[in-house]
Design a protein around this motif. Structure first.
Motif, short mmCIF file in Angstrom:
data_model
loop_
_atom_site.label_atom_id
_atom_site.label_comp_id
_atom_site.label_asym_id
_atom_site.label_seq_id
_atom_site.Cartn_x
_atom_site.Cartn_y
_atom_site.Cartn_z
N GLN A 39 5.90 -8.52 -6.81
CA GLN A 39 6.63 -9.66 -5.11
C GLN A 39 6.80 -8.90 -4.16
O GLN A 39 7.11 -8.60 -3.10
N LYS A 40 7.28 -6.94 -4.49
CA LYS A 40 8.03 -6.83 -3.62
C LYS A 40 7.48 -5.41 -2.46
O LYS A 40 8.21 -4.90 -1.74
N VAL A 41 6.92 -5.32 -3.73
CA VAL A 41 5.86 -4.03 -2.75
C VAL A 41 4.52 -4.22 -2.64
O VAL A 41 3.27 -4.01 -1.86
N LEU A 42 3.85 -4.84 -4.36
CA LEU A 42 2.49 -4.52 -3.69
C LEU A 42 1.80 -6.02 -3.46
O LEU A 42 0.96 -5.79 -2.80
N GLN A 43 2.09 -7.10 -3.57
CA GLN A 43 2.30 -8.00 -2.44
C GLN A 43 2.42 -8.73 -0.94
O GLN A 43 1.25 -8.18 -0.21
N PRO A 44 3.50 -7.78 -1.17
CA PRO A 44 3.57 -7.36 0.59
C PRO A 44 2.44 -6.33 1.47
O PRO A 44 2.00 -6.02 2.27
N TRP A 45 1.98 -5.23 0.34
CA TRP A 45 1.59 -3.80 0.81
C TRP A 45 -0.15 -4.98 0.90
O TRP A 45 -0.99 -5.26 2.26
N CYS A 46 -0.40 -5.99 -0.17
CA CYS A 46 -1.35 -6.55 0.36
C CYS A 46 -2.19 -7.64 1.64
O CYS A 46 -3.04 -7.47 2.21
N GLU A 47 -0.40 -8.13 1.82
CA GLU A 47 -0.42 -9.29 3.05
C GLU A 47 -0.90 -8.02 4.04
O GLU A 47 -1.39 -8.51 5.03
N GLU A 48 -0.44 -7.09 4.03
CA GLU A 48 -0.95 -6.57 5.30
C GLU A 48 -1.77 -5.45 5.74
O GLU A 48 -2.21 -5.82 6.50
N MET A 49 -2.57 -4.82 4.31
CA MET A 49 -3.83 -4.59 4.52
C MET A 49 -5.16 -6.15 4.92
O MET A 49 -5.67 -6.27 5.72
N GLY A 50 -4.15 -7.53 4.55
CA GLY A 50 -5.09 -8.92 5.41
C GLY A 50 -4.69 -9.05 6.97
O GLY A 50 -6.26 -8.78 7.38
N LYS A 51 -3.74 -8.53 7.03
CA LYS A 51 -3.67 -8.81 8.57
C LYS A 51 -4.23 -8.21 9.59
O LYS A 51 -4.81 -8.53 10.49
N CYS A 59 -7.00 -8.90 -2.21
CA CYS A 59 -5.81 -9.37 -3.59
C CYS A 59 -6.21 -9.90 -4.68
O CYS A 59 -6.22 -11.17 -4.16
N GLN A 60 -6.83 -9.45 -5.98
CA GLN A 60 -6.25 -9.96 -7.18
C GLN A 60 -5.80 -9.60 -7.94
O GLN A 60 -5.93 -8.50 -8.56
N PHE A 61 -4.26 -10.36 -8.29
CA PHE A 61 -4.24 -9.52 -9.24
C PHE A 61 -3.62 -9.24 -10.85
O PHE A 61 -4.27 -10.76 -11.25
N TYR A 62 -3.89 -9.08 -12.03
CA TYR A 62 -3.89 -8.99 -13.41
C TYR A 62 -2.63 -8.00 -13.88
O TYR A 62 -2.72 -7.02 -14.27
N PRO A 63 -1.71 -9.12 -13.73
CA PRO A 63 -0.54 -9.01 -13.69
C PRO A 63 -0.76 -8.45 -15.48
O PRO A 63 -1.40 -8.82 -16.14
N ALA A 64 0.71 -7.72 -16.54
CA ALA A 64 0.68 -7.83 -17.76
C ALA A 64 -0.17 -7.76 -18.69
O ALA A 64 -0.98 -8.18 -19.73
N MET A 65 -1.47 -6.93 -18.33
CA MET A 65 -2.49 -6.32 -19.07
C MET A 65 -3.34 -7.05 -19.44
O MET A 65 -4.46 -7.04 -20.57
#
Length: 339
Positions: A39-51, A59-65
């Motif tokens: 929520q606080k690092v990886l998603q904002p990183w993806c949003e920044e790269m998107g911009k 990005c497509q996330f696959y949490p919890a294995m």
């Protein structure tokens, strides 16, 4: 329409997709999607790269294995292209990345911000070779592992005797054993249920894990060192990218990945883990749990009890062709800690 028009149109058809190539990164990790790491690092990183890429990087996330397997297999999943990017602990694959383990040795890590910065420098100087199969995006630490127990309050060194506690790495397991505890290896997702059923008495773990894994619901007591004092053990964590995926990106998208990772990402992880740790301690105290702080005398006794862990580690990695004592000295100098 003459032949030259056809050539021109054909050239445009070829060049436009090449210029506007889009890419989706499959990102996998071992915690629930609500975890601060996503929520606080990886998603904002993806949003920044998107911009920065005008929407060409997604990005497509696959949490919890969700891609299957265990946390220990994440390093292989990204190496083999099952995932494009993973966030994982190299130490989950016991003995596979020996040089980086130095930061998991007893009383090496005081907090996430300073130790993550130190770890990034250490990686560049001493551990690049063992990660040559990856595009390394970031390293950081969890800031140190507190001890979270269900019904037994640990009072100093003697309090560990016979306690079954979940540990995340082989170095952490050896540290706990040296303190008199019984280490039990298991993925974070299984810890809460194991404590609820009495399989283990508690867990070593970063404060960041307490709410995402619901440790907050099954533990009542927490043990940590004082501010500025190193923790008994810590976990090294990494963001690794599939090398072929990175190498196949157009130059402008590579530049965006480079700009938003490395030192920049290391700093964001460090700040986030420390911020979440402080917030978690407040929340835990507010719900009536007891947080005990180790005294200087207790820490000294624990350092003496765990000294053999460092010596044994130095011998083991030396057998793999590494200078264990040199690596320890480098890590201690960078973190400003003493044995």
């Amino acid at each position: 329409m003459n032949y030259r028009h056809f050539v021109l149109i054909g050239a445009m058809a070829v060049s436009v997709p090449a210029l506007a190539q889009e890419v989706t990164f499959k990102i996998a990790h071992f915690l629930p999607s609500a975890a601060p790491t996503q929520q606080k690092v990886l998603q904002p990183w993806c949003e920044e790269m998107g911009k920065l890429s005008s929407g060409r990087i997604k990005c497509q996330f696959y949490p919890a294995m969700q891609l299957g397997g265990t946390p220990a297999q994440l390093a292989d999943q990204v190496k083999n292209g099952v995932a494009d990017v993973v966030w994982t602990g190299p130490g989950y694959s016991a003995g596979r990345f020996p040089a980086i383990e130095a930061f998991e040795l007893p009383f090496m890590v005081k907090d996430s911000t300073s130790s993550s910065k130190a770890l990034w420098t250490y990686y560049q100087q001493h551990a690049q070779q063992e990660f040559a199969a990856y595009k390394v995006l970031a390293f950081h630490t969890d800031g140190g592992q507190a001890v979270h127990t269900a019904s037994k309050q640990i009072a100093g060194l003697t309090g560990f005797a016979g306690l079954k506690l979940r540990t995340s790495t082989r170095v952490g397991a050896k540290t706990l054993a040296a303190l008199g505890g019984q280490p039990v290896a298991m993925p974070p997702a299984q810890v809460t249920e194991a404590i609820a059923k009495g399989v283990v008495d508690g867990s070593l773990g970063a404060w960041e894990l307490v709410y995402p894994t619901k440790l907050s619901e099954v533990t009542k007591f927490h043990l940590q060192p004082d501010n500025g004092v190193a923790y008994p053990t810590a976990t090294v964590l990494a963001v690794l990218m599939n090398k072929q995926k990175y190498d196949g990106l157009p130059a402008d998208l590579k530049a965006i990945v480079d700009k938003t990772t490395g030192e920049a990402m290391v700093g964001k992880f460090g700040a986030m883990f420390d911020e979440v740790a402080a917030d978690t301690r407040k929340r835990i105290a507010a719900q009536g749990n007891k947080i005990t702080t180790l005294s200087a005398t207790q820490v000294t006794a624990m350092k003496q009890a765990t000294a053999s862990v460092e010596d044994e580690w130095a011998k083991q990695v030396s057998e793999k062709g590494l200078d264990g004592k040199k690596l320890i000295a480098a890590a201690r100098e960078l973190t400003g800690t003493s044995k």
